[in-house]
Design a protein around this motif. Structure first.
Motif, PDB file in Angstrom:
ATOM      1  N   GLY A  70       1.117  -0.845   0.568  1.00 61.99           N
ATOM      2  CA  GLY A  70      -0.123  -0.215   0.088  1.00 61.99           C
ATOM      3  C   GLY A  70       0.878   1.407   0.537  1.00 61.99           C
ATOM      4  N   THR A  71       1.722   1.450  -1.020  1.00 65.23           N
ATOM      5  CA  THR A  71       2.281   2.325  -0.380  1.00 65.23           C
ATOM      6  C   THR A  71       2.043   3.405  -2.125  1.00 65.23           C
ATOM      7  OG1 THR A  71       4.445   1.635  -2.430  1.00 65.23           O
ATOM      8  CG2 THR A  71       4.880   1.080  -0.623  1.00 65.23           C
ATOM      9  N   GLY A  72       1.797   3.072  -2.666  1.00 65.60           N
ATOM     10  CA  GLY A  72       0.545   3.801  -3.819  1.00 65.60           C
ATOM     11  C   GLY A  72       1.550   4.651  -4.778  1.00 65.60           C
ATOM     12  N   SER A  73       3.264   3.810  -4.891  1.00 66.10           N
ATOM     13  CA  SER A  73       3.953   4.667  -5.737  1.00 66.10           C
ATOM     14  C   SER A  73       4.743   2.746  -6.267  1.00 66.10           C
ATOM     15  CB  SER A  73       5.137   4.798  -5.066  1.00 66.10           C
ATOM     16  OG  SER A  73       5.970   4.553  -4.194  1.00 66.10           O
ATOM     17  N   PHE A  74       4.639   2.727  -7.739  1.00 58.63           N
ATOM     18  CA  PHE A  74       4.843   1.824  -7.701  1.00 58.63           C
ATOM     19  C   PHE A  74       4.614   0.773  -8.157  1.00 58.63           C
ATOM     20  CE2 PHE A  74       9.358   3.727  -6.939  1.00 58.63           C
ATOM     21  CZ  PHE A  74       9.874   3.672  -8.477  1.00 58.63           C
ATOM     22  N   SER A  75       2.815   1.214  -8.025  1.00 53.03           N
ATOM     23  CA  SER A  75       1.492  -0.120  -7.520  1.00 53.03           C
ATOM     24  C   SER A  75       1.640  -1.294  -8.509  1.00 53.03           C
ATOM     25  CB  SER A  75       0.553   0.871  -7.904  1.00 53.03           C
ATOM     26  OG  SER A  75       0.917   1.980  -6.795  1.00 53.03           O
ATOM     27  N   GLU A  76       2.260  -1.254  -9.861  1.00 55.30           N
ATOM     28  CA  GLU A  76       2.794  -1.947  -9.839  1.00 55.30           C
ATOM     29  C   GLU A  76       3.225  -3.501 -10.222  1.00 55.30           C
ATOM     30  OE1 GLU A  76       5.447  -0.060 -12.015  1.00 55.30           O
ATOM     31  OE2 GLU A  76       3.898   0.193 -11.165  1.00 55.30           O
ATOM     32  N   GLU A  77       4.088  -3.391  -9.188  1.00 55.88           N
ATOM     33  CA  GLU A  77       4.883  -4.668  -8.501  1.00 55.88           C
ATOM     34  C   GLU A  77       4.686  -5.003  -7.223  1.00 55.88           C
ATOM     35  OE1 GLU A  77       7.732  -4.803  -9.710  1.00 55.88           O
ATOM     36  OE2 GLU A  77       8.012  -3.716 -11.139  1.00 55.88           O
ATOM     37  N   LEU A  78       4.981  -6.150  -7.050  1.00 57.24           N
ATOM     38  CA  LEU A  78       3.867  -7.234  -6.270  1.00 57.24           C
ATOM     39  C   LEU A  78       4.711  -6.446  -4.567  1.00 57.24           C
ATOM     40  CD1 LEU A  78       3.349 -10.332  -7.497  1.00 57.24           C
ATOM     41  CD2 LEU A  78       1.749  -8.138  -7.196  1.00 57.24           C
ATOM     42  N   ASP A  79       6.366  -6.589  -4.921  1.00 54.97           N
ATOM     43  CA  ASP A  79       6.917  -5.966  -3.811  1.00 54.97           C
ATOM     44  C   ASP A  79       7.087  -4.684  -3.727  1.00 54.97           C
ATOM     45  OD1 ASP A  79       7.741  -9.332  -3.809  1.00 54.97           O
ATOM     46  OD2 ASP A  79       9.451  -8.660  -5.392  1.00 54.97           O
ATOM     47  N   GLN A  80       7.062  -4.399  -1.595  1.00 52.77           N
ATOM     48  CA  GLN A  80       7.859  -2.894  -1.877  1.00 52.77           C
ATOM     49  C   GLN A  80       8.766  -2.405  -2.256  1.00 52.77           C
ATOM     50  OE1 GLN A  80       5.850  -2.304   0.833  1.00 52.77           O
ATOM     51  NE2 GLN A  80       6.667  -0.628   2.290  1.00 52.77           N
ATOM     52  N   MET A  87       9.757   2.579   0.854  1.00 55.01           N
ATOM     53  CA  MET A  87       9.404   1.191   1.186  1.00 55.01           C
ATOM     54  C   MET A  87      10.081   0.975   3.192  1.00 55.01           C
ATOM     55  SD  MET A  87      14.459   0.801   1.851  1.00 55.01           S
ATOM     56  CE  MET A  87      14.017  -1.228   2.781  1.00 55.01           C
ATOM     57  N   LEU A  88      10.058   2.179   3.624  1.00 57.21           N
ATOM     58  CA  LEU A  88       9.760   2.572   5.211  1.00 57.21           C
ATOM     59  C   LEU A  88       8.159   3.145   5.423  1.00 57.21           C
ATOM     60  CD1 LEU A  88      13.303   3.103   6.835  1.00 57.21           C
ATOM     61  CD2 LEU A  88      12.171   0.937   6.103  1.00 57.21           C
ATOM     62  N   GLU A  89       7.287   3.012   4.094  1.00 57.93           N
ATOM     63  CA  GLU A  89       6.211   3.791   4.658  1.00 57.93           C
ATOM     64  C   GLU A  89       5.225   2.904   3.759  1.00 57.93           C
ATOM     65  OE1 GLU A  89       6.920   7.877   2.756  1.00 57.93           O
ATOM     66  OE2 GLU A  89       7.962   8.556   4.637  1.00 57.93           O
ATOM     67  N   ALA A  90       4.713   1.931   4.637  1.00 60.99           N
ATOM     68  CA  ALA A  90       4.089   1.410   3.800  1.00 60.99           C
ATOM     69  C   ALA A  90       2.093   1.844   4.704  1.00 60.99           C
ATOM     70  CB  ALA A  90       4.114  -0.266   4.592  1.00 60.99           C
ATOM     71  N   GLY A  91       0.803   1.429   3.595  1.00 58.51           N
ATOM     72  CA  GLY A  91       0.255   2.010   4.065  1.00 58.51           C
ATOM     73  C   GLY A  91      -0.145   3.360   3.411  1.00 58.51           C
ATOM     74  N   THR A  92      -1.506   3.854   3.776  1.00 62.14           N
ATOM     75  CA  THR A  92      -1.567   5.295   3.661  1.00 62.14           C
ATOM     76  C   THR A  92      -1.257   5.909   4.681  1.00 62.14           C
ATOM     77  OG1 THR A  92      -4.088   5.218   2.804  1.00 62.14           O
ATOM     78  CG2 THR A  92      -3.743   7.293   3.525  1.00 62.14           C
ATOM     79  N   LEU A  93      -0.372   7.042   4.190  1.00 61.89           N
ATOM     80  CA  LEU A  93       0.401   8.213   5.676  1.00 61.89           C
ATOM     81  C   LEU A  93      -0.691   9.391   5.813  1.00 61.89           C
ATOM     82  CD1 LEU A  93       3.285   9.419   2.902  1.00 61.89           C
ATOM     83  CD2 LEU A  93       3.017   7.097   4.708  1.00 61.89           C
ATOM     84  N   ASN A  94      -0.518   9.049   7.530  1.00 62.36           N
ATOM     85  CA  ASN A  94      -1.655  10.556   8.320  1.00 62.36           C
ATOM     86  C   ASN A  94      -1.487  12.082   7.697  1.00 62.36           C
ATOM     87  OD1 ASN A  94      -2.599  11.902  10.097  1.00 62.36           O
ATOM     88  ND2 ASN A  94      -1.181  11.623  11.337  1.00 62.36           N
ATOM     89  N   THR A  95      -1.996  12.055   6.408  1.00 64.80           N
ATOM     90  CA  THR A  95      -2.040  13.409   5.245  1.00 64.80           C
ATOM     91  C   THR A  95      -2.408  13.890   6.549  1.00 64.80           C
ATOM     92  OG1 THR A  95      -2.088  12.369   3.637  1.00 64.80           O
ATOM     93  CG2 THR A  95      -2.273  14.727   3.963  1.00 64.80           C
TER      94      THR A  95
END
Length: 226
Positions: A70-80, A87-95
């Motif tokens: 759930g990084t929102g970047s490189f969403s086409e990739e299966l890996d982090q 790489m250290l910001e999984a999920g939706t950030l606390n905007t």
């Protein structure tokens, strides 16, 4: 810190520094201090909301993320992603929290770090001088460093720290933090693991009048205890 960092760097040991009480208060030069990782909260010296914080990672340091997805970047990739900070910001950030933290940092930059620190040190020194005149007060920490940071832990006679905090809150509308402050090993070291300490923290928003009110309250409680 600089000496520890130098020794760690010479031995190729990662050096992580907890800046919970110093970020936004002291000048921290991560290069001079040989810091590899610096962890800090957003809701203390940076004047941001709770639930925010950050981790400085020195260039070249490789970390393994605890969570992925759930990084929102490189969403086409299966890996982090393997780039920072993704790489250290999984999920939706606390905007909203990040926006609040940015506002706090901008406020601090506008006020000036040295001006904020000078005000806090003045309040801390005044508080410490007043504590010396109150019977039964124990101040914890290194005496030579008292007042360097405007965070002062005390106990009063045989009161549990929670009892003291309750009296200050209910009778004088003064809020302090009692307990062991997420630092059980530190409290075991200073012998307060059972009762904790009452922690007073001062900021740019506190005044000399409030310091005097706190001292007056402690003096009154001390007298009542005999």
């Amino acid at each position: 810190v600089e000496e520890i960092g130098r020794i760690a760097r010479e031995r190729d040991i990662l050096f992580l520094v907890d800046a919970a009480q110093t970020i936004g208060v002291l000048d921290i030069d991560v290069r001079k201090l040989h810091i590899d990782l610096l962890a800090f909260p957003g809701h203390k010296g940076l004047y941001g909301p709770q639930g925010t914080g950050g981790l400085y990672v020195r260039e070249g340091v490789k970390l393994q993320p605890l969570k992925q997805g759930g990084t929102g970047s490189f969403s086409e990739e299966l890996d982090q992603p393997d780039i920072l900070p993704d790489m250290l910001e999984a999920g939706t950030l606390n905007t909203p929290g990040i926006a609040g933290l940015a506002a706090g940092v901008n406020f601090l930059k506008k006020m000036g770090l040295h001006q904020v620190r000078a005000h806090e040190r003045m309040l801390a020194q005044r508080f410490l001088e007043g504590l010396e005149k109150i019977d039964g007060v124990t101040v914890y920490g290194c005496p030579k460093k008292h007042g360097e940071i405007a965070v002062i832990s005390i106990n009063l006679k045989n009161l549990d720290s929670s009892e003291l905090a309750f009296l200050l809150d209910s009778r004088y509308d003064i809020q302090v933090r009692p307990g062991i402050h997420c630092s059980p090993m530190a409290h075991r070291t200073i012998g307060t693991i059972e009762r904790g300490t009452a922690r007073f923290s001062f900021s740019i928003f506190n005044t000399v009048d409030e310091i005097e009110e706190a001292l007056s309250a402690l003096e009154e409680i001390s007298r009542e205890m005999g």
